[in-house]
Scaffold this motif. Structure first.
Motif, PDB file in Angstrom:
ATOM      1  N   LEU A  55      -0.554  53.113 -30.952  1.00 14.57           N
ATOM      2  CA  LEU A  55      -1.377  52.065 -30.020  1.00 14.57           C
ATOM      3  C   LEU A  55      -2.379  52.773 -29.870  1.00 14.57           C
ATOM      4  O   LEU A  55      -1.971  53.299 -29.272  1.00 14.57           O
ATOM      5  N   PRO A  56      -3.258  52.424 -30.182  1.00 14.16           N
ATOM      6  CA  PRO A  56      -4.707  53.362 -29.349  1.00 14.16           C
ATOM      7  C   PRO A  56      -4.494  53.483 -27.839  1.00 14.16           C
ATOM      8  O   PRO A  56      -4.775  55.037 -27.275  1.00 14.16           O
ATOM      9  N   PHE A  57      -3.817  53.120 -27.177  1.00 13.20           N
ATOM     10  CA  PHE A  57      -4.058  53.172 -25.659  1.00 13.20           C
ATOM     11  C   PHE A  57      -2.573  53.954 -24.827  1.00 13.20           C
ATOM     12  O   PHE A  57      -1.357  52.755 -25.513  1.00 13.20           O
ATOM     13  N   THR A  58      -2.651  54.375 -23.500  1.00 10.21           N
ATOM     14  CA  THR A  58      -1.694  55.079 -23.318  1.00 10.21           C
ATOM     15  C   THR A  58      -1.329  53.905 -21.760  1.00 10.21           C
ATOM     16  O   THR A  58      -2.763  54.835 -21.617  1.00 10.21           O
ATOM     17  N   PHE A  59      -0.666  54.296 -21.261  1.00  6.69           N
ATOM     18  CA  PHE A  59      -1.026  52.834 -19.714  1.00  6.69           C
ATOM     19  C   PHE A  59       0.197  53.383 -18.475  1.00  6.69           C
ATOM     20  O   PHE A  59       1.373  54.269 -18.832  1.00  6.69           O
ATOM     21  N   THR A  60      -0.471  54.204 -17.231  1.00  8.51           N
ATOM     22  CA  THR A  60       1.075  54.804 -16.456  1.00  8.51           C
ATOM     23  C   THR A  60      -0.315  53.813 -14.740  1.00  8.51           C
ATOM     24  O   THR A  60      -1.481  53.630 -15.110  1.00  8.51           O
ATOM     25  N   TYR A  61       0.735  53.696 -13.930  1.00  5.31           N
ATOM     26  CA  TYR A  61       0.032  52.742 -12.905  1.00  5.31           C
ATOM     27  C   TYR A  61       0.590  53.270 -11.615  1.00  5.31           C
ATOM     28  O   TYR A  61       1.796  53.440 -11.327  1.00  5.31           O
ATOM     29  N   ASN A  62      -0.124  53.470 -10.340  1.00  8.08           N
ATOM     30  CA  ASN A  62       0.146  53.826  -9.124  1.00  8.08           C
ATOM     31  C   ASN A  62      -0.133  53.075  -8.777  1.00  8.08           C
ATOM     32  O   ASN A  62      -0.935  52.822  -8.088  1.00  8.08           O
ATOM     33  N   LYS A  63       0.883  52.305  -8.190  1.00 12.83           N
ATOM     34  CA  LYS A  63       1.923  51.025  -6.750  1.00 12.83           C
ATOM     35  C   LYS A  63       0.832  51.686  -5.889  1.00 12.83           C
ATOM     36  O   LYS A  63       0.694  50.259  -5.188  1.00 12.83           O
ATOM     37  N   GLU A  64       0.958  52.522  -5.485  1.00 14.43           N
ATOM     38  CA  GLU A  64      -0.040  53.082  -4.359  1.00 14.43           C
ATOM     39  C   GLU A  64      -0.882  52.451  -3.897  1.00 14.43           C
ATOM     40  O   GLU A  64      -1.827  52.212  -3.050  1.00 14.43           O
ATOM     41  N   THR A  65      -1.527  53.089  -4.842  1.00 13.61           N
ATOM     42  CA  THR A  65      -3.406  53.395  -5.124  1.00 13.61           C
ATOM     43  C   THR A  65      -3.578  51.939  -5.595  1.00 13.61           C
ATOM     44  O   THR A  65      -4.944  52.160  -5.634  1.00 13.61           O
ATOM     45  N   ARG A  66      -2.756  51.177  -6.444  1.00 13.42           N
ATOM     46  CA  ARG A  66      -2.969  50.440  -7.275  1.00 13.42           C
ATOM     47  C   ARG A  66      -4.854  51.066  -8.589  1.00 13.42           C
ATOM     48  O   ARG A  66      -5.503  50.347  -8.893  1.00 13.42           O
ATOM     49  N   GLU A  67      -4.517  51.874  -8.669  1.00 11.98           N
ATOM     50  CA  GLU A  67      -4.791  52.357 -10.002  1.00 11.98           C
ATOM     51  C   GLU A  67      -4.235  52.584 -11.259  1.00 11.98           C
ATOM     52  O   GLU A  67      -3.187  52.889 -11.569  1.00 11.98           O
ATOM     53  N   VAL A  68      -5.367  52.111 -12.158  1.00 16.00           N
ATOM     54  CA  VAL A  68      -4.411  52.531 -13.761  1.00 16.00           C
ATOM     55  C   VAL A  68      -5.522  53.691 -14.778  1.00 16.00           C
ATOM     56  O   VAL A  68      -6.323  54.195 -14.846  1.00 16.00           O
ATOM     57  N   LEU A  69      -4.257  54.375 -15.001  1.00 12.01           N
ATOM     58  CA  LEU A  69      -5.025  55.720 -15.575  1.00 12.01           C
ATOM     59  C   LEU A  69      -4.620  55.070 -17.051  1.00 12.01           C
ATOM     60  O   LEU A  69      -3.702  54.733 -17.694  1.00 12.01           O
ATOM     61  N   ILE A  70      -5.505  55.327 -17.708  1.00 15.74           N
ATOM     62  CA  ILE A  70      -5.608  55.037 -18.910  1.00 15.74           C
ATOM     63  C   ILE A  70      -6.042  56.010 -20.260  1.00 15.74           C
ATOM     64  O   ILE A  70      -6.827  56.856 -19.988  1.00 15.74           O
ATOM     65  N   ILE A  71      -5.124  56.722 -21.015  1.00 11.84           N
ATOM     66  CA  ILE A  71      -5.433  57.590 -21.629  1.00 11.84           C
ATOM     67  C   ILE A  71      -5.496  57.424 -23.100  1.00 11.84           C
ATOM     68  O   ILE A  71      -4.229  56.406 -23.900  1.00 11.84           O
ATOM     69  N   GLU A  72      -6.685  57.888 -24.110  1.00 11.37           N
ATOM     70  CA  GLU A  72      -6.698  57.327 -25.418  1.00 11.37           C
ATOM     71  C   GLU A  72      -6.259  58.247 -26.453  1.00 11.37           C
ATOM     72  O   GLU A  72      -6.974  59.423 -26.206  1.00 11.37           O
ATOM     73  N   GLY A  73      -5.560  57.467 -27.695  1.00  7.49           N
ATOM     74  CA  GLY A  73      -5.423  58.577 -28.613  1.00  7.49           C
ATOM     75  C   GLY A  73      -6.411  58.967 -29.774  1.00  7.49           C
ATOM     76  O   GLY A  73      -6.334  56.751 -29.478  1.00  7.49           O
ATOM     77  N   VAL A  74      -6.774  59.136 -30.400  1.00 10.20           N
ATOM     78  CA  VAL A  74      -7.451  59.154 -31.951  1.00 10.20           C
ATOM     79  C   VAL A  74      -6.946  60.108 -32.826  1.00 10.20           C
ATOM     80  O   VAL A  74      -6.686  61.236 -32.823  1.00 10.20           O
ATOM     81  N   ARG A  75      -6.937  59.111 -34.034  1.00 12.98           N
ATOM     82  CA  ARG A  75      -6.151  60.053 -34.290  1.00 12.98           C
ATOM     83  C   ARG A  75      -7.020  58.972 -36.378  1.00 12.98           C
ATOM     84  O   ARG A  75      -7.185  59.251 -35.798  1.00 12.98           O
ATOM     85  N   GLN A  76      -6.635  60.790 -37.143  1.00 14.26           N
ATOM     86  CA  GLN A  76      -7.024  60.419 -38.653  1.00 14.26           C
ATOM     87  C   GLN A  76      -6.391  60.478 -39.439  1.00 14.26           C
ATOM     88  O   GLN A  76      -5.003  60.539 -39.308  1.00 14.26           O
ATOM     89  N   ASN A  77      -6.570  59.545 -40.593  1.00 14.74           N
ATOM     90  CA  ASN A  77      -5.583  59.264 -41.830  1.00 14.74           C
ATOM     91  C   ASN A  77      -4.281  58.815 -41.833  1.00 14.74           C
ATOM     92  O   ASN A  77      -3.308  59.130 -42.505  1.00 14.74           O
TER      93      ASN A  77
END
Length: 254
Positions: A175-197
């Motif tokens: 799927l397009p995104f991968t998520f990581t969560y920092n519970k202490e800071t309550r922040e979400v890291l969002i990484i987007e993947g882009v592919r061809q064909n």
């Protein structure tokens, strides 16, 4: 001190020679405890949730923009849950939450654990061509997958919750995104993947066993689909961090 480096601080590119993904369906209650509070399970018929095992042969993996000769070839194994996330802008994002990552080389383990939160470990990988099939296995990680080279008239795996391959394709990954969560800071890291064909091809699974899935103590996981893709340029954008704001409403995939 250098924790910020783990937040995918630059874009990365690679060439996927092949990516084999087996997706397993389990009642959603069995996976809920494995994901952080900021995410919701991406479900089918509000009943099934999904965990996938992906085996990827990468070539020339390197920071985006660097010349190919500076890249490296790695075999990567990832176990991930299909999830959804609502961003602060209100967008509903489908993606993956990583449970475990493995690779065949110490260099990837070292670099991966500096620049990601995926907790890589190194394992052995053997790939064997056997007549009309192929086998991928790891003795250390206790997994083995045997696939057929047959490319036509492939039936859905027995007991799959999907009615047909068109339905199954929605949960083929990645799927397009991968998520990581920092519970202490309550922040979400969002990484987007882009592919061809990106055109996944159905594949017949002759046999499989994943030791890691056994450790999750899932009750009767069902192989829901299996796809393979080949020869795909791919890159991951620089990670984006945003504070998580709890919102009303649930995501439901039918």
């Amino acid at each position: 001190m250098f924790d910020f480096l783990k937040n995918h601080p630059f874009a990365v590119e690679a060439f996927f020679e092949s990516s084999l993904v087996l997706t397993f369906a389990v009642p959603k209650e069995q996976l809920q405890h494995l994901i952080p509070e900021c995410l919701e399970l991406d479900t089918f018929q509000d009943q099934w949730a999904f965990v996938a095992a992906a085996m990827v042969q990468t070539k020339d993996l390197r920071p985006k923009g660097f010349p190919k000769f500076m890249g490296n070839d790695f075999f990567l194994i990832g176990y991930r849950v299909f999830v959804r996330y609502r961003s602060n802008s209100g967008k509903r994002l489908r993606g993956l939450y990583i449970l475990k990552s493995e690779t065949d080389k110490k260099k990837m383990e070292f670099m991966g654990n500096i620049f990601t939160h995926y907790n890589y470990s190194t394992t052995d990988i053997q790939q064997t061509e056997k007549g009309n099939g192929k086998e991928i296995q790891s003795l250390k990680s206790s997994f083995k997958v045997s696939i057929s080279k047959q490319e036509e008239n492939i039936a859905l795996p027995p007991h799959s919750p999907f009615a047909d391959w068109k339905e199954a394709r929605r949960f083929a990954g990645p799927l397009p995104f991968t998520f990581t969560y920092n519970k202490e800071t309550r922040e979400v890291l969002i990484i987007e993947g882009v592919r061809q064909n990106w055109t996944p091809q159905t594949v017949e699974i002759l046999d499989y066993h994943f030791g890691f899935l056994d450790t999750l103590k899932l009750e009767n996981p069902v192989l829901a689909n299996a796809f393979i893709i080949k020869n795909i340029p791919y890159y991951w954008k620089k990670g984006k961090i945003e504070p998580w704001k709890q919102q009303e409403g649930n995501f439901k995939a039918s």
